[in-house]
Design a protein around this motif. Structure first.
Motif, PDB file in Angstrom:
ATOM      1  N   LEU A 636      -4.265 -14.391   2.053  1.00 16.72           N
ATOM      2  CA  LEU A 636      -4.544 -13.653   0.820  1.00 16.72           C
ATOM      3  C   LEU A 636      -3.554 -12.497   0.638  1.00 16.72           C
ATOM      4  O   LEU A 636      -3.048 -12.261  -0.475  1.00 16.72           O
ATOM      5  N   TYR A 639      -0.304 -13.935  -0.353  1.00 16.30           N
ATOM      6  CA  TYR A 639      -0.385 -14.402  -1.743  1.00 16.30           C
ATOM      7  C   TYR A 639      -0.218 -13.228  -2.710  1.00 16.30           C
ATOM      8  O   TYR A 639       0.500 -13.323  -3.715  1.00 16.30           O
ATOM      9  N   LYS A 640      -0.858 -12.115  -2.384  1.00 18.05           N
ATOM     10  CA  LYS A 640      -0.711 -10.931  -3.239  1.00 18.05           C
ATOM     11  C   LYS A 640       0.743 -10.423  -3.223  1.00 18.05           C
ATOM     12  O   LYS A 640       1.293 -10.049  -4.263  1.00 18.05           O
TER      13      LYS A 640
END
Length: 656
Positions: A636, A639-640
Motif C-alpha cells: 500500500l 502504491y501511494k
C-alpha cells in the motif's frame, strides 16, 4: 534452520556481501541486503550477466520494480526453476529467500567459492580495501548541492589532490642469489634511508609516487619478459650472459658517442689525434706572427688568476677535444699576456675602487682580444677544413691517374710484344697454334679431372645440406619446445605464487579468527549434526516400518472380520429359517456389523480431519512467516508512492 542460515551467511560474506554481525538468520534479511546478496552470487556465477545489475535498490519505486524484474530474470537465466518475481525481493518471505539463496550458493564455482570477485591471494585488509573502492566506484559523483538526502551518506567528502609524483629510494632485494649486497649498502638502507612515507615533502604525493614506482617496475618486468621471449631465447644464452652482452654493447655505444662528441670535427674524427700536432704548429705560427718575441711578458695578478682557472677547467676534461681546447686557451692566455698594457703597479695610496676599475678595464681588453683570437681561429679552422677537402680531392685524382697510367702501360707492353713477333710471323703463328692446341687439350684434361672430383663433392654438398636442414628443423623444434617449456614454467610459477599468497591469506585469516572456536569444536558440531540427521532418518524409517506393519495388520484384521462375518452370517441365516430367536440374532448381527462399519468410517474420518488440521496449522505458520500483513502494508505504501510519482510526472508533462 539455524545451521543452514549460518552456512548461507558465511558463504555470502565470502562472495563480498556486507552482512553485519547482528544478522544471524535469513529472517532478518532486508530487501537491500537480499538484492546485494543475489547480485554478488550472480556475478560470481556469470560475470557477464551480473555486471549489469546494481547492488542496491534505487530510490524510485518504478526503478525498484524494474530492478526486481531484472534480478528475477537473471536468477531464471542461471537455472533457478522456482516461482520468482519482483515480489520475491521487494516483499520477501523467509522460505522463498532461503531456497533461492541455497540454490545460488550451491551454484557457486567450487574453486572460487572462497575467493570470488576478488584477486587471488589478497589479504583480508586488501580485500576490504578493494571492496570499499569498488563500492565507491559504483556510486556516481554528484555536486553537493545536487545530492538527495537518501544518497547523502554514500558520498565521501574529502580533499581532492592532483596526481604529482616524486622519486623514491626503495631498498630493492637482489634477485641474483650468487651476488651479495655490500655491507655499506645494507647499513645505509637500515640506518640512514628514510621510510617511503617520510621521503616526500608533500604527504598527498606518497600514494601517487608509490603507484608510479610500481607501474615502472611492472613495465620493466614486462619489457624484459617480452625481450627474453623474442630475442633472448634465440640467442641461446643464459639470462645473465644475455644481460652482460647487452650491457657491454651499451657501454661500447656510449663510448663511441662520447668519443665522436669529443672530436673537433665529425669529418676528421678518425684523424683527430694526427691533426692535433698540425693544429699546434698552426697556432704556434699564428702566435709567432703576432708577437716577435717567444718570451711572454709578465702579466698582472688578474691574468694569472684567469690562467689558473682555465688550467683547472682543462683538468676536468679528457679526450682529444679537451687537448684541443687546452691549446686554444693557453694560446689565448699567452697572447693576452704578451700584449703590453700600460697599467701601473698599484701602490698603497690607491683606493680599492681604482684597483677594481683597472681590473675591469684589463678584463674588457682581454675579452676583446680573446674574441678577436677566437674569430681568427674559426677562420683558420674553416681554411683548414677547405684545405683538407682539397687535399683529399687531389689525392683521389692522383690515384685515378695512376690507375689509368698502369692500364696504359699494360696495353703498351702487349702491343710491343706483338710488334716484336711480326718479322717471323709464320713460325710464331704455328707456335701460337701449337700452344693453343696444347692449352685446349690441357683444359679438356682438367675438365675431365674436375668432373671426377665434382661428382663426389656435389654428393657431399647435398648430404651436408640435408644434414644442415634436418639440424635446422631439429633446432627449430627444440626452440619451440623451449618456448613452450618456458611458458609452462611461467604459468607454473604464477600458480605457485598464487597458491603461496592464498596460503598466506588463509594463515592470516586463521590467525584473525577467534581462538576460542577451534577446528575440533566445528568438527564435533558437524558430527553432531550428522548424527542427529542419522537418528532422524532412522526414526523416520522406523515410523514408516511401523506404519506399514500397522497397515498390514489392519488389512489382515479387516479381511479376517469380513470372513468371520460371512461365515457367521451364513450359519445364522441357515438356522434363522427354523428358529425365531435365531432370526433375532441375525438381525442383531447385521446391526452390529453396520455399527462397526460406521465406527471404522468415523475413525478414518477423524484421522483425515486431524491430518487436515495439521496441514492447515502448517499453512498458517507458513503464512505467518511470509509476513503477509507487513507485505500488504508495504504494498500500500509503495502504491501511494507510485501514485505520487505518476501525479508529479503528469504535472511536469502538463507544464511542459
Amino acid at each position: 534452520m539455524e545451521e543452514v542460515d549460518n552456512i548461507l551467511i558465511h558463504a555470502l560474506r565470502q562472495v563480498g556481501t556486507e552482512v553485519s554481525e547482528d544478522v544471524t538468520s535469513v529472517k532478518e534479511f532486508t530487501s537491500e541486503l537480499i538484492v546485494e546478496a543475489v547480485v554478488r552470487c550472480v556475478r560470481v556465477i556469470d560475470s557477464g550477466l551480473g555486471n549489469a545489475l546494481p547492488t542496491s535498490l534505487p530510490p524510485g519505486m518504478s526503478a525498484r520494480f524494474r530492478v526486481g524484474m531484472s534480478l528475477a530474470q537473471a536468477c531464471q537465466d542461471v537455472g533457478y526453476r522456482g516461482e520468482i518475481g519482483y515480489q520475491t525481493f521487494l516483499y520477501s518471505n523467509e522460505p522463498e529467500i532461503r531456497s533461492l539463496l541455497m540454490f545460488l550458493v550451491e551454484k557457486l564455482p567450487r574453486e572460487r567459492a572462497e575467493d570470488s570477485d576478488q584477486p587471488t591471494g589478497k589479504s583480508v585488509l586488501q580485500r576490504s580495501i578493494a571492496a570499499a573502492i569498488k563500492s565507491q566506484l559504483t556510486v556516481p559523483w554528484l555536486p553537493p548541492n545536487c545530492r538527495l538526502p537518501l544518497l547523502a551518506g554514500t558520498h565521501v567528502f574529502g580533499a581532492v589532490n592532483s596526481f604529482h609524483t616524486q622519486p623514491l629510494s626503495l631498498p630493492h632485494c637482489d634477485k641474483d642469489p650468487g651476488k651479495k649486497a655490500l655491507k655499506e649498502q645494507i647499513d645505509y638502507q637500515r640506518n640512514v634511508l628514510l621510510p617511503v612515507t617520510a621521503q616526500s615533502c608533500h604527504p598527498p604525493t606518497v600514494v601517487a609516487s608509490i603507484l608510479e614506482e610500481h607501474a615502472a617496475e611492472l613495465s620493466a618486468a614486462h619489457e624484459w619478459d617480452n625481450e627474453w621471449n623474442t630475442q633472448g631465447l634465440l640467442s641461446r644464452l643464459t639470462p645473465q650472459d644475455y644481460r652482460a652482452r647487452k650491457r657491454t654493447r651499451l657501454r661500447k655505444r656510449i663510448q663511441e658517442q662520447l668519443r665522436s662528441a669529443a672530436l673537433p670535427s665529425s669529418e676528421n674524427a678518425s684523424a683527430g689525434l694526427r691533426s692535433n700536432t698540425d693544429l699546434a704548429e698552426l697556432l704556434q705560427t699564428f702566435r709567432s706572427s703576432t708577437t716577435p718575441d717567444h718570451i711572454l711578458a709578465k702579466g698582472s695578478h688578474f691574468t694569472h688568476t684567469q690562467k689558473f682557472t682555465f688550467t683547472q677547467v682543462m683538468r676536468k676534461h679528457s679526450g682529444v677535444g679537451a687537448v684541443w681546447w687546452s691549446h686554444l686557451l693557453c694560446l689565448c692566455v699567452q697572447e693576452t699576456a704578451a700584449v703590453p698594457t700600460p697599467i701601473p703597479i698599484p701602490t698603497g695610496r690607491q683606493s680599492e675602487t681604482e684597483i677594481q676599475l683597472r681590473q675591469q678595464e684589463e678584463l674588457s681588453l682581454l675579452q676583446q682580444q680573446f674574441q678577436k683570437l677566437c674569430s681568427e681561429l674559426d677562420q683558420l679552422t674553416a681554411d683548414m677544413k677547405h684545405m683538407n677537402v682539397t687535399h683529399s680531392q687531389v689525392l683521389d685524382e692522383l690515384t685515378q691517374t695512376q690507375l689509368a697510367n698502369t692500364d696504359q702501360e699494360e696495353k703498351i707492353q702487349v702491343k710491343k710484344k706483338t710488334i716484336d713477333l711480326l718479322p717471323d710471323a709464320d713460325d710464331n703463328v704455328a707456335k701460337l697454334q701449337a700452344v693453343v692446341e696444347a692449352s685446349s687439350k690441357r683444359v679438356v684434361h682438367l675438365a675431365s679431372q674436375w668432373e671426377k672430383h665434382r661428382a663426389p663433392l656435389i654428393e657431399e654438398h647435398r648430404r651436408l645440406k640435408e644434414i644442415c636442414s634436418s639440424q635446422d628443423l631439429e633446432s627449430s623444434r627444440k626452440l619451440s619446445e623451449m618456448k613452450s617449456l618456458h611458458e609452462k614454467i611461467r604459468v607454473a610459477t604464477e600458480e605457485a605464487k598464487k597458491k603461496e599468497e592464498m596460503h598466506k591469506q588463509l594463515v592470516s585469516e586463521l590467525e584473525s579468527l577467534p581462538q576460542d572456536a577451534s577446528r575440533s569444536a566445528y568438527t564435533e558440531r558437524i558430527l553432531e549434526i550428522v548424527s542427529n540427521i542419522k537418528k532422524q532418518k532412522e526414526e523416520i524409517i522406523k515410523v514408516l516400518s511401523d506404519t506399514k506393519e500397522l497397515q498390514k495388520e489392519i488389512n489382515n484384521l479387516t479381511g479376517k472380520l469380513d470372513r468371520t462375518f460371512a461365515v457367521t452370517d451364513e450359519l445364522i441365516f441357515k438356522d434363522a429359517k427354523k428358529d425365531e430367536s435365531v432370526r433375532k440374532s441375525y438381525k442383531y448381527l447385521a446391526a452390529l456389523h453396520e455399527n462397526c462399519n460406521q465406527l471404522i468410517q468415523t475413525i478414518e474420518d477423524t484421522g483425515t480431519i486431524l491430518r487436515e488440521i495439521r496441514d492447515l496449522e502448517e499453512q498458517i505458520e507458513a503464512e505467518a512467516g511470509n509476513k503477509t500483513v507487513a507485505n500488504l502494508e508495504r504494498i500500500l505504501e509503495d502504491y501511494k508512492a507510485i501514485r505520487l510519482e505518476n501525479s508529479s510526472l503528469a504535472a511536469k508533462v502538463r507544464e511542459g
